[in-house]
Design a protein around this motif. Structure first.
Motif, mmCIF file in Angstrom:
data_model
loop_
_atom_site.group_PDB
_atom_site.id
_atom_site.type_symbol
_atom_site.label_atom_id
_atom_site.label_comp_id
_atom_site.label_asym_id
_atom_site.label_seq_id
_atom_site.Cartn_x
_atom_site.Cartn_y
_atom_site.Cartn_z
ATOM 1 N N THR A 18 0.835 -1.204 0.000
ATOM 2 C CA THR A 18 0.000 0.000 0.000
ATOM 3 C C THR A 18 0.868 1.251 0.000
ATOM 4 O OG1 THR A 18 -0.104 0.103 2.428
ATOM 5 C CG2 THR A 18 -1.825 -1.169 1.311
ATOM 6 N N VAL A 19 0.307 2.302 -0.574
ATOM 7 C CA VAL A 19 0.926 3.633 -0.520
ATOM 8 C C VAL A 19 -0.045 4.532 0.238
ATOM 9 C CG1 VAL A 19 1.817 5.581 -1.841
ATOM 10 C CG2 VAL A 19 2.041 3.249 -2.750
ATOM 11 N N GLU A 20 0.414 5.108 1.321
ATOM 12 C CA GLU A 20 -0.480 5.963 2.126
ATOM 13 C C GLU A 20 -0.918 7.176 1.322
ATOM 14 O OE1 GLU A 20 1.144 6.973 5.874
ATOM 15 O OE2 GLU A 20 1.399 4.886 6.520
ATOM 16 N N ALA A 21 -2.118 7.706 1.685
ATOM 17 C CA ALA A 21 -2.719 8.813 0.938
ATOM 18 C C ALA A 21 -1.791 10.023 0.876
ATOM 19 C CB ALA A 21 -4.057 9.197 1.565
ATOM 20 N N LYS A 22 -1.162 10.369 2.004
ATOM 21 C CA LYS A 22 -0.316 11.570 2.034
ATOM 22 C C LYS A 22 0.903 11.406 1.104
ATOM 23 C CE LYS A 22 2.163 10.157 6.264
ATOM 24 N NZ LYS A 22 3.436 9.878 5.586
ATOM 25 N N ASP A 23 1.448 10.193 1.052
ATOM 26 C CA ASP A 23 2.589 9.947 0.167
ATOM 27 C C ASP A 23 2.173 9.984 -1.299
ATOM 28 O OD1 ASP A 23 4.303 9.582 2.348
ATOM 29 O OD2 ASP A 23 3.776 7.455 2.509
ATOM 30 N N PHE A 24 0.984 9.465 -1.567
ATOM 31 C CA PHE A 24 0.495 9.481 -2.945
ATOM 32 C C PHE A 24 0.172 10.910 -3.373
ATOM 33 C CE2 PHE A 24 -2.861 8.447 -6.212
ATOM 34 C CZ PHE A 24 -1.959 7.941 -7.151
ATOM 35 N N GLU A 65 -1.044 7.896 -12.793
ATOM 36 C CA GLU A 65 -0.063 6.933 -13.311
ATOM 37 C C GLU A 65 1.368 7.434 -13.102
ATOM 38 O OE1 GLU A 65 -0.454 3.908 -14.374
ATOM 39 O OE2 GLU A 65 -2.644 3.951 -14.232
ATOM 40 N N ASP A 66 1.585 8.730 -13.377
ATOM 41 C CA ASP A 66 2.926 9.294 -13.192
ATOM 42 C C ASP A 66 3.302 9.314 -11.713
ATOM 43 O OD1 ASP A 66 3.308 9.742 -15.901
ATOM 44 O OD2 ASP A 66 2.340 11.698 -15.839
ATOM 45 N N ALA A 67 2.331 9.580 -10.863
ATOM 46 C CA ALA A 67 2.597 9.590 -9.425
ATOM 47 C C ALA A 67 2.962 8.193 -8.930
ATOM 48 C CB ALA A 67 1.372 10.119 -8.674
ATOM 49 N N LEU A 68 2.270 7.191 -9.468
ATOM 50 C CA LEU A 68 2.579 5.812 -9.086
ATOM 51 C C LEU A 68 3.992 5.442 -9.524
ATOM 52 C CD1 LEU A 68 1.685 3.160 -7.840
ATOM 53 C CD2 LEU A 68 0.715 2.516 -10.055
ATOM 54 N N VAL A 94 2.229 -7.167 -11.661
ATOM 55 C CA VAL A 94 1.792 -6.059 -10.793
ATOM 56 C C VAL A 94 0.333 -5.731 -11.120
ATOM 57 C CG1 VAL A 94 2.194 -3.670 -10.090
ATOM 58 C CG2 VAL A 94 4.140 -5.145 -10.713
ATOM 59 N N GLU A 95 -0.501 -5.693 -10.080
ATOM 60 C CA GLU A 95 -1.926 -5.395 -10.277
ATOM 61 C C GLU A 95 -2.359 -4.331 -9.270
ATOM 62 O OE1 GLU A 95 -6.306 -7.600 -10.149
ATOM 63 O OE2 GLU A 95 -4.461 -8.792 -10.010
ATOM 64 N N VAL A 96 -2.798 -3.177 -9.809
ATOM 65 C CA VAL A 96 -3.274 -2.085 -8.958
ATOM 66 C C VAL A 96 -4.741 -2.344 -8.612
ATOM 67 C CG1 VAL A 96 -3.671 0.397 -8.767
ATOM 68 C CG2 VAL A 96 -1.645 -0.458 -9.989
ATOM 69 N N LYS A 97 -5.023 -2.527 -7.320
ATOM 70 C CA LYS A 97 -6.396 -2.814 -6.878
ATOM 71 C C LYS A 97 -7.225 -1.538 -6.764
ATOM 72 C CE LYS A 97 -5.738 -7.279 -6.199
ATOM 73 N NZ LYS A 97 -6.465 -8.302 -6.976
ATOM 74 N N SER A 98 -6.590 -0.501 -6.233
ATOM 75 C CA SER A 98 -7.289 0.782 -6.102
ATOM 76 C C SER A 98 -6.254 1.895 -6.049
ATOM 77 C CB SER A 98 -8.159 0.813 -4.834
ATOM 78 O OG SER A 98 -7.345 0.697 -3.674
ATOM 79 N N MET A 99 -6.663 3.108 -6.500
ATOM 80 C CA MET A 99 -5.713 4.228 -6.534
ATOM 81 C C MET A 99 -6.495 5.535 -6.564
ATOM 82 S SD MET A 99 -2.488 4.766 -9.155
ATOM 83 C CE MET A 99 -3.472 4.473 -10.633
ATOM 84 N N ASP A 100 -6.413 6.311 -5.475
ATOM 85 C CA ASP A 100 -7.019 7.636 -5.445
ATOM 86 C C ASP A 100 -6.364 8.456 -4.337
ATOM 87 O OD1 ASP A 100 -8.565 7.331 -2.885
ATOM 88 O OD2 ASP A 100 -9.596 5.786 -4.070
ATOM 89 N N GLU A 101 -6.613 9.774 -4.376
ATOM 90 C CA GLU A 101 -5.952 10.677 -3.429
ATOM 91 C C GLU A 101 -6.403 10.448 -1.989
ATOM 92 O OE1 GLU A 101 -5.553 14.885 -4.463
ATOM 93 O OE2 GLU A 101 -6.284 14.384 -6.457
ATOM 94 N N GLU A 106 -3.494 0.661 -3.382
ATOM 95 C CA GLU A 106 -3.370 -0.735 -2.958
ATOM 96 C C GLU A 106 -3.056 -1.565 -4.196
ATOM 97 O OE1 GLU A 106 -6.547 -2.411 -0.774
ATOM 98 O OE2 GLU A 106 -6.450 -0.965 0.875
ATOM 99 N N MET A 107 -2.012 -2.389 -4.098
ATOM 100 C CA MET A 107 -1.639 -3.213 -5.253
ATOM 101 C C MET A 107 -1.035 -4.526 -4.784
ATOM 102 S SD MET A 107 1.698 -1.116 -6.608
ATOM 103 C CE MET A 107 2.918 -0.467 -5.451
ATOM 104 N N THR A 108 -1.018 -5.478 -5.704
ATOM 105 C CA THR A 108 -0.349 -6.753 -5.440
ATOM 106 C C THR A 108 0.718 -6.957 -6.512
ATOM 107 O OG1 THR A 108 -1.904 -8.031 -6.782
ATOM 108 C CG2 THR A 108 -2.417 -7.785 -4.430
ATOM 109 N N LEU A 109 1.719 -7.695 -6.163
ATOM 110 C CA LEU A 109 2.783 -8.001 -7.123
ATOM 111 C C LEU A 109 3.455 -9.297 -6.715
ATOM 112 C CD1 LEU A 109 5.702 -7.086 -5.592
ATOM 113 C CD2 LEU A 109 4.627 -4.862 -5.928
ATOM 114 N N LYS A 110 4.100 -9.929 -7.678
ATOM 115 C CA LYS A 110 4.803 -11.177 -7.406
ATOM 116 C C LYS A 110 6.307 -10.957 -7.552
ATOM 117 C CE LYS A 110 1.071 -14.303 -8.803
ATOM 118 N NZ LYS A 110 0.673 -15.426 -9.695
#
Length: 454
Positions: A18-24, A65-68, A94-101, A106-110
């Motif tokens: 996960t990437v916290e909202a403030k970091d994103f 996308e650029d922020a990610l 890599v699969e992005v499950k959700s992404m917003d400010e 939230e994503m998964t990856l192998k």
């Protein structure tokens, strides 16, 4: 941050990150700042439109996308470290499950991890070890080579040509009466008996004198170029002159001319010492190589194919770089060799597999035997590198990763451990015949004479 880590396949883990909202949100601002000078909205000068207006015009997720891309490397690296995994390839699937400010990402990856291997019976490996003794014959051969390098070529008075003469000739070849391409030469110097020309060619010059014009009849080998293979040919030859190679006398003057020694005995002693060092090193390397080959065969475990692929790509890249330093493109080289890139890679794959297995074996044995590198050893190695490159110690520390140096030291110590704990099989010397025994006694006498002279 890491949310979960689960082993889902052999050597593969699935991570929830996960990437916290403030970091994103901070990454979105960075993405906006990188691109704002290219953006122009109605009512604003180019590059002056504020973030919220750009999002309103193009949509809320315009910079997602650029922020990610901005946060991805550090976030994933931290997650892998937190999971305690040693990966052997970049993350995949890599699969992005959700992404917003408001909620972040939230994503998964192998990730494919370094495999756990087993290795047994790595102590006491038997390997062949050659005899490193330097004989009088070895010294004699090196002296002969030095004589040859310091020889001079002189023209001889007209006489019949014989083996080892250098014949200066004109020649032109014909097949079925027609001259063929590449079959002509003028004032060509040919050492008779060297085997440089078609079999039988040089033999037919022997016995002729300078000024002679004659035919040489030969048959091209079957493995020759297709247009000439197996065909009979006639070469029209003119013998202009004969030369011979004059060798300098093996005496004290020769020793002074070719070395820093004053006598031939001193030169022989020096040659013997140098040959002994070189032969000992050659024998050591060959023995070590055989030990490591056998260590590779002891590796047991499921090794990810991606490790072989990565090593293979590295090997091809290194080969390509070495060729480019000589001004040769890899594709040009492969064309000359009659190969394409896939065939070239296929020819190197076996070596890539061995290298991967060997590295895994060395790492595992270092772990089992608790072989480590101290800080002092790392510092000493860094200082050695600084001296070699004529750099300051602090400067080399900035250029070189200390962890890589530590790994190299551990690897070297582990290889030494394997060699030290192996068994050398020294081949039995063949029984002497009367002729060989006499020659051996002659060499022994030469050695003793040299010792007395010293």
């Amino acid at each position: 941050m890491l949310k979960s880590s689960n082993k889902t396949e052999t050597n593969v883990y699935t991570l929830e990150v996960t990437v916290e909202a403030k970091d994103f949100q901070a990454a979105i601002v960075k993405a906006y700042n990188k691109q704002k000078n290219k953006i122009q909205l109605p009512g604003f000068r180019k590059g002056k439109a504020p973030l919220h207006m750009v999002e309103k015009f193009y949509g809320k997720g315009v910079f997602y996308e650029d922020a990610l891309d901005i946060v991805y490397p550090d976030v994933v690296s931290a997650a892998i470290k937190e999971a305690g995994l040693e990966i052997v390839a970049p993350p995949h699937d890599v699969e992005v499950k959700s992404m917003d400010e408001e909620n972040g990402v939230e994503m998964t990856l192998k990730v494919t991890v370094k495999p756990e291997i087993t290795i047994e019976n790595y102590k006491g490996i038997e390997a062949n070890k050659e005899d490193a003794t330097v004989t009088a014959a070895d010294v004699k051969a090196e002296l002969a080579s030095m004589q040859d390098r310091n020889s001079r070529v002189v023209t001889v008075e007209p006489r019949k040509a014989k083996k080892n003469d250098i014949a200066v000739i004109d020649f032109e070849g014909f097949v079925d009466g027609v001259a063929f391409e590449g079959g002509k030469g003028e004032n060509h110097e040919l050492t008779l008996g060297s085997g440089q020309f078609i079999p039988g060619f040089e033999d037919q010059i022997i016995g002729h004198k300078p000024g002679d014009e004659f035919d040489v009849n030969v048959t091209f080998p079957t493995e020759y170029t297709p247009e000439l293979a197996g065909k009979d040919a006639v070469f029209k030859v003119v013998l202009h002159e004969l030369k011979v190679k004059e060798l300098p006398e093996l005496d004290d003057e020769f020793a002074k001319d070719v070395s820093e020694h004053d006598t031939l005995a001193e030169l022989k002693k020096s040659i013997k010492a140098e040959l002994a060092d070189a032969k000992a090193e050659e024998v050591k390397r060959a023995f070590e190589s055989e030990v490591l080959e056998k260590v590779v065969d002891l590796v047991e475990g499921e090794i990810p194919e991606v490790m072989y692929d990565t090593k293979l790509d590295d090997m091809v890249r290194d080969y390509e770089n070495r060729l480019s330093q000589q001004g040769i493109p890899l594709d040009t080289y492969l064309q000359y060799m009659g190969m394409d890139r896939e065939a070239f890679k296929s020819s190197m794959r076996g070596n890539a597999v061995k290298q991967v297995k060997l590295q895994l074996a060395v790492d595992k044995i270092a772990e089992l035997e608790n072989i480590t590198a101290s800080d002092d050893e790392v510092e000493a190695k860094l200082q050695e590198m600084a001296d070699a490159y004529q750099m300051e110690y602090e400067q080399i520390k900035k250029w070189v990763n200390a962890d890589d140096v530590k790994k190299d030291i551990v690897g070297e110590k582990t290889v030494n451990f394997l060699v030290d704990n192996s068994k050398a099989i020294v081949a039995e010397k063949p029984k002497k015949t009367a002729k060989k025994a006499a020659k051996k006694e002659e060499e022994k006498a030469e050695d003793e004479n040299e010792s007395e002279a010293e």
